[in-house]
Motif scaffolding. Structure first.
Motif, mmCIF file in Angstrom:
data_model
loop_
_atom_site.group_PDB
_atom_site.id
_atom_site.type_symbol
_atom_site.label_atom_id
_atom_site.label_comp_id
_atom_site.label_asym_id
_atom_site.label_seq_id
_atom_site.Cartn_x
_atom_site.Cartn_y
_atom_site.Cartn_z
ATOM 1 N N GLY A 187 1.382 -1.003 -0.151
ATOM 2 C CA GLY A 187 -0.100 -0.164 0.088
ATOM 3 C C GLY A 187 1.017 1.357 0.119
ATOM 4 O O GLY A 187 1.483 1.314 -0.821
ATOM 5 N N ALA A 188 0.758 2.044 0.318
ATOM 6 C CA ALA A 188 1.420 3.812 0.675
ATOM 7 C C ALA A 188 1.408 4.133 1.961
ATOM 8 O O ALA A 188 0.961 3.594 3.132
ATOM 9 N N ALA A 189 2.653 4.890 1.603
ATOM 10 C CA ALA A 189 3.165 5.676 3.381
ATOM 11 C C ALA A 189 2.268 6.763 3.367
ATOM 12 O O ALA A 189 2.667 7.563 4.543
ATOM 13 N N THR A 190 1.903 7.386 2.281
ATOM 14 C CA THR A 190 0.895 8.301 2.551
ATOM 15 C C THR A 190 -0.482 8.872 2.321
ATOM 16 O O THR A 190 -0.338 7.908 2.133
ATOM 17 N N ILE A 191 -0.755 9.722 2.510
ATOM 18 C CA ILE A 191 -2.283 10.064 3.324
ATOM 19 C C ILE A 191 -2.394 10.666 1.115
ATOM 20 O O ILE A 191 -2.483 12.005 1.142
ATOM 21 N N GLY A 192 -3.733 9.634 0.824
ATOM 22 C CA GLY A 192 -4.144 10.195 -0.228
ATOM 23 C C GLY A 192 -3.340 10.921 -1.604
ATOM 24 O O GLY A 192 -2.102 9.607 -1.859
ATOM 25 N N ASP A 193 -3.381 11.639 -2.445
ATOM 26 C CA ASP A 193 -2.121 12.049 -3.447
ATOM 27 C C ASP A 193 -0.750 13.114 -2.963
ATOM 28 O O ASP A 193 -0.158 14.279 -3.547
ATOM 29 N N GLY A 194 -1.495 13.256 -1.880
ATOM 30 C CA GLY A 194 -0.602 14.438 -0.879
ATOM 31 C C GLY A 194 1.065 13.893 -0.362
ATOM 32 O O GLY A 194 1.323 12.772 -0.161
ATOM 33 N N PRO A 195 1.611 14.737 0.115
ATOM 34 C CA PRO A 195 3.012 14.693 0.328
ATOM 35 C C PRO A 195 2.908 13.742 2.386
ATOM 36 O O PRO A 195 3.988 13.987 2.855
ATOM 37 N N HIS A 196 1.761 14.092 3.020
ATOM 38 C CA HIS A 196 1.615 14.380 4.283
ATOM 39 C C HIS A 196 1.817 12.696 4.526
ATOM 40 O O HIS A 196 1.114 11.899 3.707
ATOM 41 N N PHE A 197 2.439 11.915 5.956
ATOM 42 C CA PHE A 197 2.887 10.504 6.267
ATOM 43 C C PHE A 197 1.330 10.684 7.411
ATOM 44 O O PHE A 197 0.968 11.104 7.953
ATOM 45 N N TRP A 198 0.918 9.243 6.819
ATOM 46 C CA TRP A 198 -0.123 8.721 7.760
ATOM 47 C C TRP A 198 0.772 8.769 9.525
ATOM 48 O O TRP A 198 0.407 8.648 9.746
ATOM 49 N N ALA A 199 2.336 8.072 9.180
ATOM 50 C CA ALA A 199 2.914 7.939 10.865
ATOM 51 C C ALA A 199 3.452 9.736 10.906
ATOM 52 O O ALA A 199 3.763 10.048 11.899
ATOM 53 N N GLY A 200 2.296 10.865 10.334
ATOM 54 C CA GLY A 200 2.852 12.143 10.502
ATOM 55 C C GLY A 200 2.726 12.781 12.204
ATOM 56 O O GLY A 200 3.453 13.549 12.715
ATOM 57 N N ALA A 201 1.817 11.570 12.995
ATOM 58 C CA ALA A 201 1.320 12.209 13.964
ATOM 59 C C ALA A 201 2.252 12.076 14.900
ATOM 60 O O ALA A 201 3.053 11.828 16.307
ATOM 61 N N TYR A 202 2.819 10.761 14.591
ATOM 62 C CA TYR A 202 4.532 10.463 15.884
ATOM 63 C C TYR A 202 5.530 10.605 15.270
ATOM 64 O O TYR A 202 6.879 10.551 15.392
ATOM 65 N N GLY A 262 3.397 -0.566 14.289
ATOM 66 C CA GLY A 262 3.916 0.777 14.059
ATOM 67 C C GLY A 262 3.416 0.564 12.281
ATOM 68 O O GLY A 262 3.500 1.574 11.854
ATOM 69 N N LEU A 263 3.591 -0.897 11.623
ATOM 70 C CA LEU A 263 3.327 -0.178 10.555
ATOM 71 C C LEU A 263 1.696 -0.714 9.942
ATOM 72 O O LEU A 263 1.278 0.439 8.887
ATOM 73 N N ALA A 264 0.606 -0.467 11.121
ATOM 74 C CA ALA A 264 -0.466 -0.286 10.859
ATOM 75 C C ALA A 264 -0.628 1.277 10.633
ATOM 76 O O ALA A 264 -1.898 1.657 10.377
ATOM 77 N N ARG A 265 0.255 2.271 11.989
ATOM 78 C CA ARG A 265 -0.072 2.783 11.834
ATOM 79 C C ARG A 265 0.477 4.331 10.862
ATOM 80 O O ARG A 265 0.143 5.642 10.681
ATOM 81 N N ALA A 266 1.545 3.689 9.582
ATOM 82 C CA ALA A 266 2.183 3.819 8.849
ATOM 83 C C ALA A 266 2.173 3.083 7.604
ATOM 84 O O ALA A 266 2.421 4.813 6.547
ATOM 85 N N LEU A 267 1.265 2.352 7.395
ATOM 86 C CA LEU A 267 0.678 2.615 5.675
ATOM 87 C C LEU A 267 -0.267 1.429 5.992
ATOM 88 O O LEU A 267 -1.194 1.196 6.684
ATOM 89 N N ARG A 268 -0.828 1.586 4.278
ATOM 90 C CA ARG A 268 -2.029 1.208 4.505
ATOM 91 C C ARG A 268 -2.469 1.367 3.156
ATOM 92 O O ARG A 268 -2.409 1.566 1.829
ATOM 93 N N ALA A 308 6.831 2.503 13.104
ATOM 94 C CA ALA A 308 6.061 4.023 12.332
ATOM 95 C C ALA A 308 6.932 4.944 11.677
ATOM 96 O O ALA A 308 6.812 5.468 10.525
ATOM 97 N N ARG A 309 7.517 5.470 12.638
ATOM 98 C CA ARG A 309 8.421 7.042 12.194
ATOM 99 C C ARG A 309 9.708 6.241 11.025
ATOM 100 O O ARG A 309 9.674 7.054 10.139
ATOM 101 N N ALA A 310 9.903 5.134 11.787
ATOM 102 C CA ALA A 310 11.205 4.701 10.481
ATOM 103 C C ALA A 310 10.353 4.442 9.091
ATOM 104 O O ALA A 310 11.703 4.368 8.591
#
Length: 343
Positions: A187-202, A262-268, A308-310
């Motif tokens: 899947g993807a480490a980023t949210i939608g088509d933008g630059p933000h990471f799913w892990a951004g909160a961490y 951590g994988l679930a927090r950063a990848l979808r 998640a950060r890694a």
């Protein structure tokens, strides 16, 4: 603190890669050995000697964790790493023979555009993984490259180049925790088509761009994107978390299970049927015991945050492979000077 898994005392990491084949290996070496566990949540894993890590097995310590590209061909990397461990005197002695333990997980990077001669001419060409494992073990130190390096060299995500990532942190009780990951996600480490990471909160500081989460999730954010549509492709994220706390094998197993979050927090999505997602957990046992539930709970939560950060760091640091139709890297799409409408 280098914000690397090598901040954990007793852990050294080395990378080796083959640019032509677009693949590589990463070896984490434990000076004095480590107690370890593993949790595999992907549906199609490839690994070596991981049964030794189950709590009921008698071998108590390991000497290295090998992460490698190459799918099943990559399992040769542990042999090369083992040769270096033997030469360095690592491992237990049985009948006068030194037997180090190097456990391994592999990822699938065989269709990323690199020249895989051994797939076309298996009797004439030899896969490079034994040598990559040896060279990565020889290169093990407290500093190593992230991004398109080692086991992350040929890794990709569905929309961006994947790579090798690492991060570290300290718990409230003073234990050091680190994560190491090769991000080859379905899947993807980023949210939608933008630059933000799913892990951004961490994120700590600006370790992967400092963008945090978007102020509002775009409508496309929850739309599923994964490799190989309409049929899911093979992909794997493989990782190691380590700590200087003193833990038993059952506690390491629990640490590995918690770290998988951590994988679930950063990848979808993650942990899919054709994923080989595997997380090792190792304790170098140089600090105090952390078997009691409060201490182990904190270790697991911090380990998951580190992974998640890694993952985000690995994608953020990666550079695209120089092949036709290669997926772009984060910097190409969203880095400085790119007109992408970023804040």
């Amino acid at each position: 603190m280098k914000n690397l898994i090598t901040d954990v005392p007793g852990v050294r990491v080395g990378n080796a890669q083959d640019a032509r084949a677009a693949t590589g290996a990463t070896v984490a070496v434990f000076e004095g050995g480590a107690v370890a566990g593993v949790a595999t949540l992907g549906g199609a894993p490839g690994s070596r000697a991981v049964s030794l890590l189950e709590p009921e097995m008698m071998r108590g310590r390991i000497d290295a964790v090998v992460l490698s590209g190459g799918s099943l061909f990559g399992l040769d990397a542990a042999g090369g790493a083992t040769s270096v461990l033997v030469a360095g005197g690592h491992g237990g002695t049985f009948g006068g023979i030194t037997l180090p333990v190097a456990v391994q997980a592999i990822l699938f990077d065989l269709t990323n555009g690199g020249e895989k001669d051994w797939l076309r001419a298996p009797m004439e060409c030899r896969p490079p993984y034994w040598e990559l494992g040896r060279d990565a073990a020889l290169a093990a130190s407290d500093a190593f490259a992230l991004g398109t390096a080692g086991a992350g060299y040929g890794a990709t995500t569905v929309n961006l180049k994947g790579g090798l990532g690492s991060a570290s942190a300290r718990t409230s009780q003073g234990f050091t925790v680190g994560g190491l990951v090769a991000v080859n996600a379905v899947g993807a480490a980023t949210i939608g088509d933008g630059p933000h990471f799913w892990a951004g909160a961490y994120e700590q500081g600006q370790e992967f761009g400092g963008l945090g989460w978007p102020a509002r999730l775009p409508a496309s954010a929850l739309g599923l994107r994964f490799k190989g549509l309409p049929a899911p492709a093979t992909a794997t994220t493989i990782a190691l978390v380590a700590t200087d706390a003193t833990l038993s094998k059952p506690a390491c197993k629990r640490l590995a299970i918690m770290a998988n979050d951590g994988l679930a927090r950063a990848l979808r999505p993650v942990h899919a049927p054709n994923d080989g997602d595997t997380v090792f957990a190792a304790a170098t046992c140089r600090g105090a015991a952390a078997e009691e539930p409060p201490a182990l709970t904190e270790l697991g939560a911090v380990a998951a945050d580190c992974l998640a950060r890694a993952i985000a760091r690995g994608v953020h640091a990666a550079t695209a492979l120089p092949f036709a139709n290669a997926v772009p890297d984060w910097q190409q799409r969203f880095g400085a000077g790119r007109p992408s409408g970023l804040p």
